[in-house]
Motif scaffolding. Structure first.
Motif, PDB file in Angstrom:
ATOM      1  N   ARG A 150      32.809  18.508  -3.371  1.00 40.85           N
ATOM      2  CA  ARG A 150      33.407  17.881  -4.545  1.00 40.85           C
ATOM      3  C   ARG A 150      32.381  17.737  -5.663  1.00 40.85           C
ATOM      4  NH1 ARG A 150      33.918  13.299  -7.110  1.00 40.85           N
ATOM      5  NH2 ARG A 150      32.569  12.129  -5.729  1.00 40.85           N
ATOM      6  N   LEU A 151      31.173  17.306  -5.314  1.00 45.44           N
ATOM      7  CA  LEU A 151      30.121  17.152  -6.321  1.00 45.44           C
ATOM      8  C   LEU A 151      29.713  18.502  -6.906  1.00 45.44           C
ATOM      9  CD1 LEU A 151      27.916  14.398  -4.660  1.00 45.44           C
ATOM     10  CD2 LEU A 151      29.392  14.179  -6.665  1.00 45.44           C
ATOM     11  N   LEU A 152      29.647  19.528  -6.071  1.00 46.79           N
ATOM     12  CA  LEU A 152      29.329  20.856  -6.594  1.00 46.79           C
ATOM     13  C   LEU A 152      30.423  21.331  -7.545  1.00 46.79           C
ATOM     14  CD1 LEU A 152      27.847  22.779  -3.547  1.00 46.79           C
ATOM     15  CD2 LEU A 152      26.716  22.277  -5.699  1.00 46.79           C
ATOM     16  N   HIS A 153      31.655  21.032  -7.207  1.00 49.19           N
ATOM     17  CA  HIS A 153      32.759  21.427  -8.073  1.00 49.19           C
ATOM     18  C   HIS A 153      32.692  20.701  -9.420  1.00 49.19           C
ATOM     19  CE1 HIS A 153      36.604  23.206  -8.946  1.00 49.19           C
ATOM     20  NE2 HIS A 153      37.152  22.020  -9.169  1.00 49.19           N
ATOM     21  N   ILE A 170      26.633   8.018   1.771  1.00 47.74           N
ATOM     22  CA  ILE A 170      26.469   9.171   2.650  1.00 47.74           C
ATOM     23  C   ILE A 170      25.002   9.354   3.010  1.00 47.74           C
ATOM     24  CG2 ILE A 170      26.757  11.669   2.799  1.00 47.74           C
ATOM     25  CD1 ILE A 170      29.256  11.289   1.074  1.00 47.74           C
ATOM     26  N   LEU A 171      24.127   9.243   2.022  1.00 48.57           N
ATOM     27  CA  LEU A 171      22.682   9.337   2.266  1.00 48.57           C
ATOM     28  C   LEU A 171      22.060   7.957   2.108  1.00 48.57           C
ATOM     29  CD1 LEU A 171      21.675  12.559   0.289  1.00 48.57           C
ATOM     30  CD2 LEU A 171      21.901  12.314   2.750  1.00 48.57           C
ATOM     31  N   THR A 172      21.226   7.600   3.045  1.00 55.33           N
ATOM     32  CA  THR A 172      20.505   6.331   2.915  1.00 55.33           C
ATOM     33  C   THR A 172      19.400   6.496   1.886  1.00 55.33           C
ATOM     34  OG1 THR A 172      18.940   6.883   4.656  1.00 55.33           O
ATOM     35  CG2 THR A 172      20.972   5.760   5.324  1.00 55.33           C
ATOM     36  N   TYR A 173      18.802   5.382   1.500  1.00 57.23           N
ATOM     37  CA  TYR A 173      17.728   5.436   0.512  1.00 57.23           C
ATOM     38  C   TYR A 173      16.549   6.250   1.039  1.00 57.23           C
ATOM     39  CZ  TYR A 173      14.082   4.003  -2.704  1.00 57.23           C
ATOM     40  OH  TYR A 173      13.056   4.012  -3.600  1.00 57.23           O
ATOM     41  N   LEU A 231      25.725  17.958   7.756  1.00 55.52           N
ATOM     42  CA  LEU A 231      26.465  18.453   8.927  1.00 55.52           C
ATOM     43  C   LEU A 231      26.424  17.443  10.061  1.00 55.52           C
ATOM     44  CD1 LEU A 231      25.585  22.252   9.100  1.00 55.52           C
ATOM     45  CD2 LEU A 231      27.830  21.241   8.736  1.00 55.52           C
ATOM     46  N   GLY A 232      25.305  16.779  10.216  1.00 58.49           N
ATOM     47  CA  GLY A 232      25.180  15.758  11.252  1.00 58.49           C
ATOM     48  C   GLY A 232      26.012  14.519  10.955  1.00 58.49           C
ATOM     49  N   LYS A 233      26.331  14.295   9.684  1.00 57.29           N
ATOM     50  CA  LYS A 233      27.089  13.098   9.309  1.00 57.29           C
ATOM     51  C   LYS A 233      28.595  13.297   9.385  1.00 57.29           C
ATOM     52  CE  LYS A 233      23.529  11.051   6.612  1.00 57.29           C
ATOM     53  NZ  LYS A 233      23.363   9.658   6.917  1.00 57.29           N
ATOM     54  N   GLY A 234      29.045  14.533   9.485  1.00 58.72           N
ATOM     55  CA  GLY A 234      30.474  14.772   9.654  1.00 58.72           C
ATOM     56  C   GLY A 234      31.105  15.549   8.516  1.00 58.72           C
ATOM     57  N   GLU A 235      32.383  15.779   8.682  1.00 59.96           N
ATOM     58  CA  GLU A 235      33.126  16.615   7.757  1.00 59.96           C
ATOM     59  C   GLU A 235      33.325  15.952   6.396  1.00 59.96           C
ATOM     60  OE1 GLU A 235      37.465  18.773   7.671  1.00 59.96           O
ATOM     61  OE2 GLU A 235      36.562  18.321   9.602  1.00 59.96           O
ATOM     62  N   GLU A 236      33.496  14.655   6.377  1.00 58.95           N
ATOM     63  CA  GLU A 236      33.722  13.954   5.108  1.00 58.95           C
ATOM     64  C   GLU A 236      32.504  14.058   4.194  1.00 58.95           C
ATOM     65  OE1 GLU A 236      35.698  12.259   2.209  1.00 58.95           O
ATOM     66  OE2 GLU A 236      36.609  12.740   4.142  1.00 58.95           O
ATOM     67  N   ALA A 237      31.320  14.032   4.761  1.00 57.69           N
ATOM     68  CA  ALA A 237      30.102  14.168   3.956  1.00 57.69           C
ATOM     69  C   ALA A 237      30.017  15.566   3.349  1.00 57.69           C
ATOM     70  CB  ALA A 237      28.877  13.882   4.817  1.00 57.69           C
ATOM     71  N   CYS A 238      30.399  16.570   4.119  1.00 54.34           N
ATOM     72  CA  CYS A 238      30.389  17.940   3.587  1.00 54.34           C
ATOM     73  C   CYS A 238      31.422  18.104   2.475  1.00 54.34           C
ATOM     74  CB  CYS A 238      30.646  18.938   4.712  1.00 54.34           C
ATOM     75  SG  CYS A 238      29.325  18.975   5.942  1.00 54.34           S
ATOM     76  N   HIS A 239      32.583  17.481   2.635  1.00 51.45           N
ATOM     77  CA  HIS A 239      33.595  17.534   1.581  1.00 51.45           C
ATOM     78  C   HIS A 239      33.106  16.849   0.304  1.00 51.45           C
ATOM     79  CE1 HIS A 239      36.934  19.450   3.567  1.00 51.45           C
ATOM     80  NE2 HIS A 239      36.765  18.675   4.628  1.00 51.45           N
ATOM     81  N   GLN A 240      32.347  15.793   0.462  1.00 44.85           N
ATOM     82  CA  GLN A 240      31.784  15.095  -0.700  1.00 44.85           C
ATOM     83  C   GLN A 240      30.803  16.002  -1.449  1.00 44.85           C
ATOM     84  OE1 GLN A 240      32.898  12.271  -1.694  1.00 44.85           O
ATOM     85  NE2 GLN A 240      31.444  11.726  -3.272  1.00 44.85           N
ATOM     86  N   ALA A 268      18.566  23.217   2.202  1.00 49.83           N
ATOM     87  CA  ALA A 268      18.858  23.483   3.610  1.00 49.83           C
ATOM     88  C   ALA A 268      18.776  22.202   4.430  1.00 49.83           C
ATOM     89  CB  ALA A 268      17.890  24.531   4.156  1.00 49.83           C
ATOM     90  N   GLU A 269      17.785  21.370   4.128  1.00 50.33           N
ATOM     91  CA  GLU A 269      17.658  20.097   4.839  1.00 50.33           C
ATOM     92  C   GLU A 269      18.817  19.158   4.509  1.00 50.33           C
ATOM     93  OE1 GLU A 269      14.345  16.577   5.391  1.00 50.33           O
ATOM     94  OE2 GLU A 269      13.722  18.528   4.605  1.00 50.33           O
ATOM     95  N   LEU A 270      19.255  19.169   3.247  1.00 52.44           N
ATOM     96  CA  LEU A 270      20.414  18.367   2.865  1.00 52.44           C
ATOM     97  C   LEU A 270      21.663  18.820   3.624  1.00 52.44           C
ATOM     98  CD1 LEU A 270      21.843  16.280   1.024  1.00 52.44           C
ATOM     99  CD2 LEU A 270      22.127  18.139  -0.633  1.00 52.44           C
ATOM    100  N   GLN A 271      21.848  20.111   3.732  1.00 55.55           N
ATOM    101  CA  GLN A 271      23.021  20.639   4.436  1.00 55.55           C
ATOM    102  C   GLN A 271      23.003  20.270   5.919  1.00 55.55           C
ATOM    103  OE1 GLN A 271      22.867  24.797   3.526  1.00 55.55           O
ATOM    104  NE2 GLN A 271      23.989  24.553   1.612  1.00 55.55           N
ATOM    105  N   THR A 272      21.860  20.401   6.566  1.00 49.11           N
ATOM    106  CA  THR A 272      21.795  20.037   7.988  1.00 49.11           C
ATOM    107  C   THR A 272      22.008  18.538   8.163  1.00 49.11           C
ATOM    108  OG1 THR A 272      19.380  19.900   7.863  1.00 49.11           O
ATOM    109  CG2 THR A 272      20.323  21.965   8.664  1.00 49.11           C
TER     110      THR A 272
END
Length: 159
Positions: free
Chosen positions: A60-63, A20-23, A48-57, A41-45
């Motif tokens: 999941r990690l927060l959970h 999801i995140l490049t190096y 958001l630019g990468k799509g819904e699956e990245a936000c779901h990931q 905030a920068e991680l969230q933006t």
């Protein structure tokens, strides 16, 4: 949010199987000179630019790593307009009216009285009912009026 938790989230988003995140993005977000709230905030933006699956990931990690943070998110706390949370909450007791049991008893008594009057009365009572039904038909539309008058005529023939 704790800085170590944010670093763990960034690291796992970088090492996930669909990366999801490049190096370079992960290295930029792990800069400790930037305050944690700005990094988040920068991680969230970025997500958001990468799509819904990245936000779901991220969810999941927060959970997995921080349940207290996960359950305090605005999308996880119940709001009056949030229909998703309304389905997950225990069902409320449905109240059909707020008039109480005596209203039900009186309506039931009225229905039983009408039924007894219908079955045990003579035909003279229904002559007056036919006249009332015919006068009531005056206020309705043409099809409803014709239906009520037809019913009143048939009622007169039966009794």
């Amino acid at each position: 949010m704790d800085s170590r938790l944010l670093d763990r989230l960034i690291l796992e988003l970088n090492q996930s199987s669909p990366q999801i995140l490049t190096y370079a993005e992960a290295h930029k977000l792990q800069n400790l000179d930037v305050p944690t709230c700005l990094r988040m905030a920068e991680l969230q933006t970025n997500l958001l630019g990468k799509g819904e699956e990245a936000c779901h990931q991220l969810y999941r990690l927060l959970h997995l790593h921080a349940e207290a943070v996960y359950f305090s998110l605005p999308t996880r706390t119940p709001h009056p307009g949030n229909t998703e949370q309304a389905h997950k909450s225990p069902p409320e007791r449905f109240v059909l009216n707020n008039r109480g049991p005596w209203f039900f008893v009186s309506c039931f008594g009225l229905a039983v009285g009408g039924a007894l009057l219908y079955y045990y009365s003579d035909g003279a009572l229904w002559d007056g009912a036919r006249a009332v039904l015919a006068y009531t038909a005056l206020g309705f539309s043409k099809p409803a009026t014709s239906l009520l008058l037809l019913y009143a005529e048939n009622m007169g023939k039966n009794h």
